[in-house]
Design an enzyme around this catalytic site. Sequence first.
Site, PDB file in Angstrom:
ATOM      1  N   LYS A 243       3.623 -15.259   1.770  1.00  0.00           N
ATOM      2  CA  LYS A 243       3.589 -15.969   0.482  1.00  0.00           C
ATOM      3  C   LYS A 243       5.044 -16.259   0.114  1.00  0.00           C
ATOM      4  O   LYS A 243       5.524 -15.911  -0.975  1.00  0.00           O
ATOM      5  CB  LYS A 243       2.861 -15.091  -0.553  1.00  0.00           C
ATOM      6  CG  LYS A 243       2.520 -15.786  -1.841  1.00  0.00           C
ATOM      7  CD  LYS A 243       1.425 -16.817  -1.725  1.00  0.00           C
ATOM      8  CE  LYS A 243       1.228 -17.539  -3.047  1.00  0.00           C
ATOM      9  NZ  LYS A 243       0.425 -18.762  -2.934  1.00  0.00           N
TER      10      LYS A 243
ATOM     11  N   ASP B  38     -10.871  -8.984   7.534  1.00  0.00           N
ATOM     12  CA  ASP B  38     -12.297  -8.873   7.189  1.00  0.00           C
ATOM     13  C   ASP B  38     -12.950 -10.250   7.154  1.00  0.00           C
ATOM     14  O   ASP B  38     -14.075 -10.421   7.637  1.00  0.00           O
ATOM     15  CB  ASP B  38     -12.473  -8.205   5.821  1.00  0.00           C
ATOM     16  CG  ASP B  38     -12.707  -6.702   5.950  1.00  0.00           C
ATOM     17  OD1 ASP B  38     -12.416  -6.165   7.027  1.00  0.00           O
ATOM     18  OD2 ASP B  38     -13.181  -6.099   4.981  1.00  0.00           O
TER      19      ASP B  38
ATOM     20  N   ASP C 207      -5.399  -6.989   5.431  1.00  0.00           N
ATOM     21  CA  ASP C 207      -6.631  -6.281   5.061  1.00  0.00           C
ATOM     22  C   ASP C 207      -7.707  -7.313   4.738  1.00  0.00           C
ATOM     23  O   ASP C 207      -8.849  -7.247   5.220  1.00  0.00           O
ATOM     24  CB  ASP C 207      -6.329  -5.399   3.839  1.00  0.00           C
ATOM     25  CG  ASP C 207      -7.419  -4.384   3.566  1.00  0.00           C
ATOM     26  OD1 ASP C 207      -8.411  -4.365   4.314  1.00  0.00           O
ATOM     27  OD2 ASP C 207      -7.285  -3.622   2.593  1.00  0.00           O
TER      28      ASP C 207
ATOM     29  N   ASP D  20      -2.802 -18.209   0.914  1.00  0.00           N
ATOM     30  CA  ASP D  20      -3.929 -18.907   0.285  1.00  0.00           C
ATOM     31  C   ASP D  20      -4.443 -20.009   1.206  1.00  0.00           C
ATOM     32  O   ASP D  20      -5.654 -20.188   1.393  1.00  0.00           O
ATOM     33  CB  ASP D  20      -3.542 -19.456  -1.099  1.00  0.00           C
ATOM     34  CG  ASP D  20      -2.162 -20.080  -1.129  1.00  0.00           C
ATOM     35  OD1 ASP D  20      -1.377 -19.852  -0.185  1.00  0.00           O
ATOM     36  OD2 ASP D  20      -1.853 -20.814  -2.079  1.00  0.00           O
TER      37      ASP D  20
ATOM     38  N   TYR E 108       0.819  -1.210   0.000  1.00  0.00           N
ATOM     39  CA  TYR E 108       0.000   0.000   0.000  1.00  0.00           C
ATOM     40  C   TYR E 108       0.860   1.271   0.000  1.00  0.00           C
ATOM     41  O   TYR E 108       0.364   2.363  -0.249  1.00  0.00           O
ATOM     42  CB  TYR E 108      -0.956   0.026   1.205  1.00  0.00           C
ATOM     43  CG  TYR E 108      -2.073  -0.996   1.112  1.00  0.00           C
ATOM     44  CD1 TYR E 108      -2.193  -1.841   0.023  1.00  0.00           C
ATOM     45  CD2 TYR E 108      -3.011  -1.119   2.121  1.00  0.00           C
ATOM     46  CE1 TYR E 108      -3.200  -2.787  -0.061  1.00  0.00           C
ATOM     47  CE2 TYR E 108      -4.039  -2.058   2.055  1.00  0.00           C
ATOM     48  CZ  TYR E 108      -4.125  -2.890   0.951  1.00  0.00           C
ATOM     49  OH  TYR E 108      -5.129  -3.816   0.867  1.00  0.00           O
TER      50      TYR E 108
END
Length: 362
Positions: free
Chosen positions: A194, A254, A250, A226, A143
């Site tokens: 990852k 959620d 992020d 994943d 970001y």
Amino acid sequence: MTQSFKITLLPGDGIGPEIMAVAVDVLNEIGKQSNLSFEFEEALIGGAAIDARGEPLPPETLEICKQSDAVLLAAIGGYKWDSLPRHLRPETGLLGLRAGLELFANLRPATILPQLIDASSLKREVVEGVDIMVVRELTGGIYFGQPRGIFATETGEKRGVNTMAYTESEIDRIGRVAFETARKRRQKLCSVDKANVLEVSQLWRDRMTALASEYPDVELTHLYVDNAAMQLVRNPRQFDTIVTGNLFGDILSDAAAMLTGSIGMLPSASLGSSGPGVYEPVHGSAPDIAGTDRANPLAMVLSAAMMLRYGLNQSESADRIEEAVLKVLDQDYRTGDIMSEGMTLLGCRAMGDALIQAIGGK
Ligand code: NAD
């Protein structure tokens, strides 16, 4: 001896002032009973600040926050300010606050309360007992990494670029927050990356592994993002504390939050390395019900409990607030957003009164 704390209150917009009033009453009651004294100072943020001062984060608000031990924020935003240019939007005030206080760690719990288990979209036997804390890096990663932008290639085609980058020190500081958090919970930390594809994740994994030697009481595991997403919906009970970077966090925070099914119940904390943290509900300003005494104040009150636990080191008082929330739910009191058949519907203020009674006041 009475311990004293300076708390900045940022009620903001919409239902913000209504739920903040309940949190203040609860803190005052807890304070009376636990020899804690809170000195509250209110400041402007979001739409309320735009209306009064012409900007969403007036400099004096940031200054008041910096001078305090912790910041309680309710919610910002609303239809009225939706069409303003970006630098004047309420959300810009929130981002400015996070940057100004250098808040690099975001803590979001996802706890299934037994009384609200049927609000989850997953089966009861999958979510029963879920109690997860997601620790997300907030000020680095893709970001913020450079270069970023949309550039023209030699052939004239456009190319969008973002960069996922973390330095060792950025990883170490979020790692330390996560290990410390896990220590206050069930001493299990899962680092999500990852590393099979991304070099930045390989460094992340190396640093987390190195830090683990400083926290021998915490069990560290690693998962690829994943697989973590899959495990969160397959068997969420396996997780205690999760630490991950900005982008993965992020998404995963959620997903984890939605295991609980009720947005009016979810608190959060954003922490820096020194200075005050910001404690706020995950939900927004709910303009559709603002001013009607229908807001659920429990996420706000649970945010105040996080403030006591993670910001002011008052775990016992935090426990008492969390117990009071369970107690009012056990008494079948519900606000509209979590209402179900056979329960007693309360407004925001009445829910506050029930909490004070549950704590043992009035
Ligand atoms: P929202 O979370 O405000 O509302 C979504 C839905 O959930 C609405 O129907 C609302 O009534 C309900 N709801 C939310 N919190 C509730 C509570 N405590 N009690 C009962 N019902 C509750 O999200 P939205 O509608 O997408 O956004 C509204 C405004 O809030 C926008 O301006 C948005 O930018 C802002 N927002 C602010 C924050 C923040 O302050 N951190 C976060 C998200 C959205």
